[in-house]
Enzyme design. Structure first.
Site, PDB file in Angstrom:
ATOM      1  N   HIS A 248       0.841  -1.196   0.000  1.00 17.51           N
ATOM      2  CA  HIS A 248       0.000   0.000   0.000  1.00 17.51           C
ATOM      3  C   HIS A 248       0.872   1.241   0.000  1.00 17.51           C
ATOM      4  O   HIS A 248       1.928   1.255   0.618  1.00 17.51           O
ATOM      5  CB  HIS A 248      -0.949   0.027   1.215  1.00 17.51           C
ATOM      6  CG  HIS A 248      -2.088   0.955   0.999  1.00 17.51           C
ATOM      7  ND1 HIS A 248      -2.024   2.283   1.314  1.00 17.51           N
ATOM      8  CD2 HIS A 248      -3.298   0.745   0.441  1.00 17.51           C
ATOM      9  CE1 HIS A 248      -3.158   2.862   0.973  1.00 17.51           C
ATOM     10  NE2 HIS A 248      -3.952   1.950   0.431  1.00 17.51           N
ATOM     11  N   ASP A 299      -8.077  -5.210  -0.394  1.00 21.99           N
ATOM     12  CA  ASP A 299      -8.566  -6.095  -1.461  1.00 21.99           C
ATOM     13  C   ASP A 299      -8.260  -7.564  -1.218  1.00 21.99           C
ATOM     14  O   ASP A 299      -8.706  -8.413  -1.989  1.00 21.99           O
ATOM     15  CB  ASP A 299      -7.963  -5.661  -2.808  1.00 21.99           C
ATOM     16  CG  ASP A 299      -8.421  -4.274  -3.178  1.00 21.99           C
ATOM     17  OD1 ASP A 299      -9.625  -4.023  -3.100  1.00 21.99           O
ATOM     18  OD2 ASP A 299      -7.576  -3.425  -3.523  1.00 21.99           O
TER      19      ASP A 299
HETATM   20  C1  LIG Z   1      -0.530  -0.613  -4.051  1.00 24.82           C
HETATM   21  C2  LIG Z   1       0.829  -0.349  -4.663  1.00 24.82           C
HETATM   22  C3  LIG Z   1       0.638   0.259  -6.065  1.00 24.82           C
HETATM   23  C4  LIG Z   1       1.589   0.625  -3.761  1.00 24.82           C
HETATM   24  O1  LIG Z   1       2.706   0.915  -4.403  1.00 24.82           O
HETATM   25  P1  LIG Z   1       3.897   1.857  -3.907  1.00 24.82           P
HETATM   26  O2  LIG Z   1       3.783   2.285  -2.523  1.00 24.82           O
HETATM   27  O3  LIG Z   1       4.032   2.890  -4.942  1.00 24.82           O
HETATM   28  O4  LIG Z   1       5.070   0.858  -3.946  1.00 24.82           O
HETATM   29  P2  LIG Z   1       5.794   0.355  -5.254  1.00 24.82           P
HETATM   30  O5  LIG Z   1       4.835  -0.173  -6.272  1.00 24.82           O
HETATM   31  O6  LIG Z   1       6.747   1.412  -5.715  1.00 24.82           O
HETATM   32  O7  LIG Z   1       6.604  -0.859  -4.650  1.00 24.82           O
HETATM   33  C5  LIG Z   1       7.749  -0.743  -3.820  1.00 24.82           C
HETATM   34  C6  LIG Z   1       8.502  -2.052  -3.900  1.00 24.82           C
HETATM   35  O8  LIG Z   1       7.686  -3.106  -3.356  1.00 24.82           O
HETATM   36  C7  LIG Z   1       7.367  -4.069  -4.356  1.00 24.82           C
HETATM   37  N1  LIG Z   1       5.950  -4.376  -4.261  1.00 24.82           N
HETATM   38  C8  LIG Z   1       4.947  -3.534  -3.910  1.00 24.82           C
HETATM   39  N2  LIG Z   1       3.787  -4.184  -3.940  1.00 24.82           N
HETATM   40  C9  LIG Z   1       4.058  -5.450  -4.287  1.00 24.82           C
HETATM   41  C10 LIG Z   1       3.272  -6.589  -4.479  1.00 24.82           C
HETATM   42  N3  LIG Z   1       1.951  -6.519  -4.310  1.00 24.82           N
HETATM   43  N4  LIG Z   1       3.857  -7.724  -4.838  1.00 24.82           N
HETATM   44  C11 LIG Z   1       5.195  -7.791  -4.994  1.00 24.82           C
HETATM   45  N5  LIG Z   1       6.001  -6.753  -4.833  1.00 24.82           N
HETATM   46  C12 LIG Z   1       5.441  -5.582  -4.489  1.00 24.82           C
HETATM   47  C13 LIG Z   1       7.639  -3.363  -5.683  1.00 24.82           C
HETATM   48  O9  LIG Z   1       7.922  -4.265  -6.709  1.00 24.82           O
HETATM   49  C14 LIG Z   1       8.806  -2.475  -5.320  1.00 24.82           C
HETATM   50  O10 LIG Z   1       9.965  -3.256  -5.292  1.00 24.82           O
HETATM   51  P3  LIG Z   1      11.360  -2.640  -5.787  1.00 24.82           P
HETATM   52  O11 LIG Z   1      11.641  -1.506  -4.858  1.00 24.82           O
HETATM   53  O12 LIG Z   1      12.289  -3.792  -5.663  1.00 24.82           O
HETATM   54  O13 LIG Z   1      11.142  -2.180  -7.193  1.00 24.82           O
HETATM   55  C15 LIG Z   1       1.623  -1.669  -4.790  1.00 24.82           C
HETATM   56  O14 LIG Z   1       1.886  -2.182  -3.505  1.00 24.82           O
HETATM   57  C16 LIG Z   1       0.908  -2.685  -5.642  1.00 24.82           C
HETATM   58  O15 LIG Z   1       0.998  -2.611  -6.868  1.00 24.82           O
HETATM   59  N6  LIG Z   1       0.175  -3.663  -5.025  1.00 24.82           N
HETATM   60  C17 LIG Z   1      -0.558  -4.643  -5.754  1.00 24.82           C
HETATM   61  C18 LIG Z   1      -1.873  -4.070  -6.249  1.00 24.82           C
HETATM   62  C19 LIG Z   1      -2.872  -3.878  -5.151  1.00 24.82           C
HETATM   63  O16 LIG Z   1      -3.098  -4.738  -4.313  1.00 24.82           O
HETATM   64  N7  LIG Z   1      -3.536  -2.726  -5.192  1.00 24.82           N
HETATM   65  C20 LIG Z   1      -4.562  -2.362  -4.234  1.00 24.82           C
HETATM   66  C21 LIG Z   1      -4.094  -1.254  -3.321  1.00 24.82           C
HETATM   67  S1  LIG Z   1      -5.262  -0.950  -2.050  1.00 24.82           S
END
Ligand SMILES: CC(C)(COP(=O)(O)OP(=O)(O)OC[C@H]1O[C@@H](n2cnc3c(N)ncnc32)[C@H](O)[C@@H]1OP(=O)(O)O)[C@@H](O)C(=O)NCCC(=O)NCCS
Length: 366
Positions: A248, A299
């Site tokens: 998140h 979710d």
């Molecule tokens: C929600 C989300 C977009 C938040 O993203 P964020 O805070 O911007 O974090 P990032 O996407 O930049 O991720 C940071 C790191 O964690 C990893 N990461 C984050 N969520 C992950 C996941 N669900 N599975 C695997 N790795 C994940 C990323 O690959 C990244 O790794 P890196 O630094 O080696 O590149 C992200 O966690 C995600 O895509 N989750 C899955 C989708 C989801 O469940 N969405 C609903 C949100 S309520």
């Protein structure tokens, strides 16, 4: 500069906040609201008026909602056309909400729009299932009608309570992607349907609301094929794929909504003989924390709840929208009151031609 506006305060709101890992609606932490076991009408009223309703106001809101859960015949004919294929329900919802503008007077209230969005969502599900569209129950709350309009059966009191809690935790979340989209759209002084259409388009994405469908598909695959979750996760992570329902932007230690939902997922899984979904979820949660230090988000366990209530994975995000619509409507109203166009600036990183450098040098020399 930050990627994706991380940590940037993009505006002010009185509707909700996520301070210190807590989600607060108009001054009330969601845990406190959950203990009151409110029906969704109470949550809606709180978001729209920033105070809890009196008993009479609650009854009136419920009546207005039920009264407005109707769609004219010409609209229904169009909806049936849109839903001819039982695919892409969120795309169909986006188009169907956009179409509401054509059949609705411009001054429809938030209550009326919320009611119409619910009847559209349940109609999409019924049409996909090859079933006829139902008429709402007259003396029933929003959660009861949501379940009734899909299943044709009045839910058990416990199912009604759980659905109300699910609706509560999904209702608002300050400047999440879809709400911010709704606010940007509202800031141009356009109509409410356009704002909601834009919000639905954003919610649909798998990094936002669309994640619950992906969680559903993952759990379905693992439980149907009896695949060990750890092997599946290892493979996915090795391929650099994200595991849906984890991580998140704001919550790093725990998501307060997930905490509330997890116990209901277990209860319903036990009751409906779907403990395999719950147990698989627990294994996934443990592995993701041990390997990646990532927490389940809203979710993750909502997927098991929806499954146990009889919904299919591609219907999950529609259910999210049935709740978040209340938050969108509150933010659209607040944004209009603020009466400021949202129009940030950008840092230019594109090509720099000789002409551009000459122009800049001339400007500096002036
Ligand atoms: C929600 C989300 C977009 C938040 O993203 P964020 O805070 O911007 O974090 P990032 O996407 O930049 O991720 C940071 C790191 O964690 C990893 N990461 C984050 N969520 C992950 C996941 N669900 N599975 C695997 N790795 C994940 C990323 O690959 C990244 O790794 P890196 O630094 O080696 O590149 C992200 O966690 C995600 O895509 N989750 C899955 C989708 C989801 O469940 N969405 C609903 C949100 S309520």
């Amino acid at each position: 500069m930050t990627n994706g506006l991380t940590g940037i305060v993009a505006g002010q709101t009185s509707i909700s906040s996520t301070n210190n890992g807590h989600l607060i609606y108009a001054g009330y932490p969601i845990e406190q609201l959950a203990k009151m076991q409110p029906n969704f009408e109470t949550t809606m009223f709180l978001l729209w008026h920033l105070r809890l309703p009196q008993e009479t106001e609650l009854t009136e809101l419920q009546q207005q909602l039920t009264h407005n859960m109707v769609l004219p015949a010409n609209y229904l004919a169009l909806l049936k056309q849109i839903c001819r294929e039982p695919e892409a329900p969120m795309s169909q919802l986006r188009t169907a909400v956009s179409l509401l503008e054509i059949i609705s007077p411009a001054d429809l209230t938030a209550e009326a729009i919320q009611a119409k969005v619910l009847i559209v969502i349940t109609a999409i599900i019924r049409l996909h299932r090859g079933q006829s569209i139902l008429t709402p129950l007259a003396k029933a709350d929003y959660a009861t009608n949501l379940l009734y309009l899909v299943t044709g059966k009045r839910p058990q009191p416990r199912q009604q309570l759980i659905e109300n809690q699910v609706l509560l935790v999904h209702a608002d979340h300050e400047f999440n992607a879809s709400t911010f989209t709704a606010r940007v759209t509202a800031s141009t002084a356009t109509d409410t349907y356009s704002c909601l259409t834009a919000a639905i388009a954003a919610l649909k994405g798998p990094l936002h609301g669309g994640a619950n469908e992906k969680v559903g598909l993952m759990l379905e695959e693992l439980t149907t094929n009896k695949r060990p979750p750890v092997l599946y996760l290892k493979e996915k992570l090795k391929q650099g794929e994200k595991i849906m329902g984890f991580g998140h932007r704001i919550y790093k230690k725990s998501d307060p909504r997930e905490k509330l939902l997890k116990k209901y997922a277990k209860e319903l899984a036990q009751q409906t003989n779907h403990l395999d979904w719950y147990q698989t979820s627990i294994e996934i949660e443990r592995y993701m924390w041990a390997q990646k230090h990532l927490i389940p988000n809203v979710d993750f366990y909502s997927a098991t709840i929806y499954h146990c209530l009889g919904f299919k994975a591609d219907e999950f995000t529609l259910l999210f929208a049935a709740s978040r619509c209340a938050g969108w409507l509150a933010h659209i109203k607040e944004q209009r009151q603020q009466a400021t166009l949202i129009r940030p600036s950008s840092e230019y990183i594109g090509p720099r031609h000789l002409q551009m450098m000459t122009y800049e040098a001339n400007q500096q020399a002036k």
